[in-house]
Structures are given as C-alpha cells and as structure tokens.
Motif scaffolding. Structure first.
Motif, mmCIF file in Angstrom:
data_model
loop_
_atom_site.group_PDB
_atom_site.id
_atom_site.type_symbol
_atom_site.label_atom_id
_atom_site.label_comp_id
_atom_site.label_asym_id
_atom_site.label_seq_id
_atom_site.Cartn_x
_atom_site.Cartn_y
_atom_site.Cartn_z
ATOM 1 N N GLU A 18 0.947 -1.177 0.041
ATOM 2 C CA GLU A 18 -0.044 0.151 0.240
ATOM 3 C C GLU A 18 0.874 1.311 0.144
ATOM 4 O O GLU A 18 0.603 2.203 -0.618
ATOM 5 N N GLU A 19 1.984 1.294 0.770
ATOM 6 C CA GLU A 19 2.841 2.268 1.026
ATOM 7 C C GLU A 19 3.621 2.821 -0.468
ATOM 8 O O GLU A 19 3.479 4.083 -0.741
ATOM 9 N N GLU A 20 3.536 1.781 -1.325
ATOM 10 C CA GLU A 20 4.302 2.026 -2.504
ATOM 11 C C GLU A 20 3.321 2.618 -3.696
ATOM 12 O O GLU A 20 3.591 3.756 -4.193
ATOM 13 N N LEU A 21 2.059 2.327 -3.570
ATOM 14 C CA LEU A 21 0.612 2.710 -4.260
ATOM 15 C C LEU A 21 0.582 4.312 -3.855
ATOM 16 O O LEU A 21 0.283 5.190 -4.699
ATOM 17 N N SER B 211 0.528 9.661 -5.199
ATOM 18 C CA SER B 211 0.641 11.087 -4.661
ATOM 19 C C SER B 211 1.400 11.928 -5.503
ATOM 20 O O SER B 211 1.346 12.996 -5.322
ATOM 21 N N GLU B 212 2.176 11.333 -6.423
ATOM 22 C CA GLU B 212 3.070 12.137 -7.491
ATOM 23 C C GLU B 212 1.955 13.128 -8.389
ATOM 24 O O GLU B 212 2.406 14.258 -8.853
ATOM 25 N N HIS B 213 0.772 12.525 -8.297
ATOM 26 C CA HIS B 213 -0.336 13.125 -9.239
ATOM 27 C C HIS B 213 -1.401 13.867 -8.645
ATOM 28 O O HIS B 213 -2.380 14.404 -9.198
ATOM 29 N N GLY B 214 -1.239 13.695 -7.090
ATOM 30 C CA GLY B 214 -2.315 14.352 -6.273
ATOM 31 C C GLY B 214 -2.590 13.770 -4.988
ATOM 32 O O GLY B 214 -1.759 12.884 -4.614
ATOM 33 N N SER B 215 -3.668 14.321 -4.383
ATOM 34 C CA SER B 215 -3.989 14.014 -3.159
ATOM 35 C C SER B 215 -4.490 12.447 -3.032
ATOM 36 O O SER B 215 -5.279 12.164 -4.079
ATOM 37 N N MET C 41 -8.625 8.810 -5.116
ATOM 38 C CA MET C 41 -8.263 10.045 -5.150
ATOM 39 C C MET C 41 -9.505 11.005 -5.216
ATOM 40 O O MET C 41 -10.148 11.057 -5.686
ATOM 41 N N PRO C 42 -9.398 12.237 -4.272
ATOM 42 C CA PRO C 42 -10.571 12.967 -3.903
ATOM 43 C C PRO C 42 -11.076 13.814 -4.921
ATOM 44 O O PRO C 42 -11.998 14.324 -5.432
ATOM 45 N N ARG C 43 -9.818 14.308 -5.748
ATOM 46 C CA ARG C 43 -10.074 15.373 -6.849
ATOM 47 C C ARG C 43 -10.002 14.384 -8.213
ATOM 48 O O ARG C 43 -9.001 14.061 -8.440
ATOM 49 N N ALA D 262 -7.266 12.258 -10.414
ATOM 50 C CA ALA D 262 -7.032 10.811 -10.737
ATOM 51 C C ALA D 262 -7.049 10.807 -12.273
ATOM 52 O O ALA D 262 -6.444 9.874 -12.678
ATOM 53 N N LYS D 263 -7.672 11.631 -13.017
ATOM 54 C CA LYS D 263 -7.654 11.575 -14.374
ATOM 55 C C LYS D 263 -6.262 11.375 -14.893
ATOM 56 O O LYS D 263 -5.895 10.972 -15.717
ATOM 57 N N LYS D 264 -5.597 12.471 -14.195
ATOM 58 C CA LYS D 264 -3.842 12.629 -14.613
ATOM 59 C C LYS D 264 -3.290 11.236 -14.123
ATOM 60 O O LYS D 264 -2.375 10.779 -14.873
ATOM 61 N N ALA D 265 -3.529 10.659 -13.199
ATOM 62 C CA ALA D 265 -2.752 9.449 -12.683
ATOM 63 C C ALA D 265 -3.353 8.379 -13.674
ATOM 64 O O ALA D 265 -2.523 7.351 -14.076
ATOM 65 N N LEU D 266 -4.468 8.257 -14.087
ATOM 66 C CA LEU D 266 -5.181 7.157 -14.810
ATOM 67 C C LEU D 266 -4.277 7.217 -16.229
ATOM 68 O O LEU D 266 -3.736 6.462 -16.728
#
Length: 97
Positions: free
Chosen positions: A14-17, A22-26, A49-51, A55-59
């Motif tokens: 979990e810590e790795e994820l 988190s490099e892409h947001g909260s 991801m709350p925002r 989340a879209k950026k991370a996807l």
C-alpha cells in the motif's frame, strides 16, 4: 474518484501505491486485495483520489506503468453491485415424476 489498479506484482504494498499515486495529487484510501487464507496479494487493489482532475491525470500516466517488473492496469473503478440484493434467486422446488 475510485481507481482500480490491476496486474500488481505480489511484492507491491500500500505504501508504494500511495507514493506513486501521490505524485499526481492527493490520495485517500489505498487497499490491496488479499487472499483471506494466506494474506497474499491477489494482484489488484483500489486507490481513492478525492480530486477527479488528479485521478484522471494518474489514470493517463500510470496505466501500463511498470512497477516491480509488471505493467499495471489502471482504470476508473466500476460501481460495485450490492451484495445483499444482487444475485438473489427464487427457490423453486422441483418434483420428480
């Protein structure tokens, strides 16, 4: 937004994820799904991801990203079914002739 993360290496935790997303947001809750009998990873998990914009950026960035030798599958999580009511079947009795 809830994100499905598939094709995870068994060594990922979990810590790795949290660190990666988190490099892409909260990042909110992170859960790797584990086998109930031996607690080994089942190879997938979920990241909240709350925002939605983050989340879209991370996807976009993390889908097909290689982590610990495996390319992750990252998608918006599908709405789960209600386990209490879904799949309920009527009990029909069968009579032999």
């Amino acid at each position: 937004m809830k994100i499905f993360v598939g094709n995870l290496s068994p060594e990922v935790n979990e810590e790795e994820l949290i660190s990666l997303f988190s490099e892409h947001g909260s990042v909110g809750n992170v859960k790797i799904i584990r086998d109930t009998s031996n607690q080994m990873s089942r190879g997938f998990g979920f990241v909240d991801m709350p925002r939605k914009v983050d989340a879209k950026k991370a996807l976009k960035t993390l889908n097909d990203f290689e982590l610990r030798g495996q390319r992750m599958s990252v998608n918006e999580a599908k709405q789960g079914r209600d386990r209490n009511s879904a799949g309920t079947r009527k009990n029909f009795s069968s009579k032999r002739r």
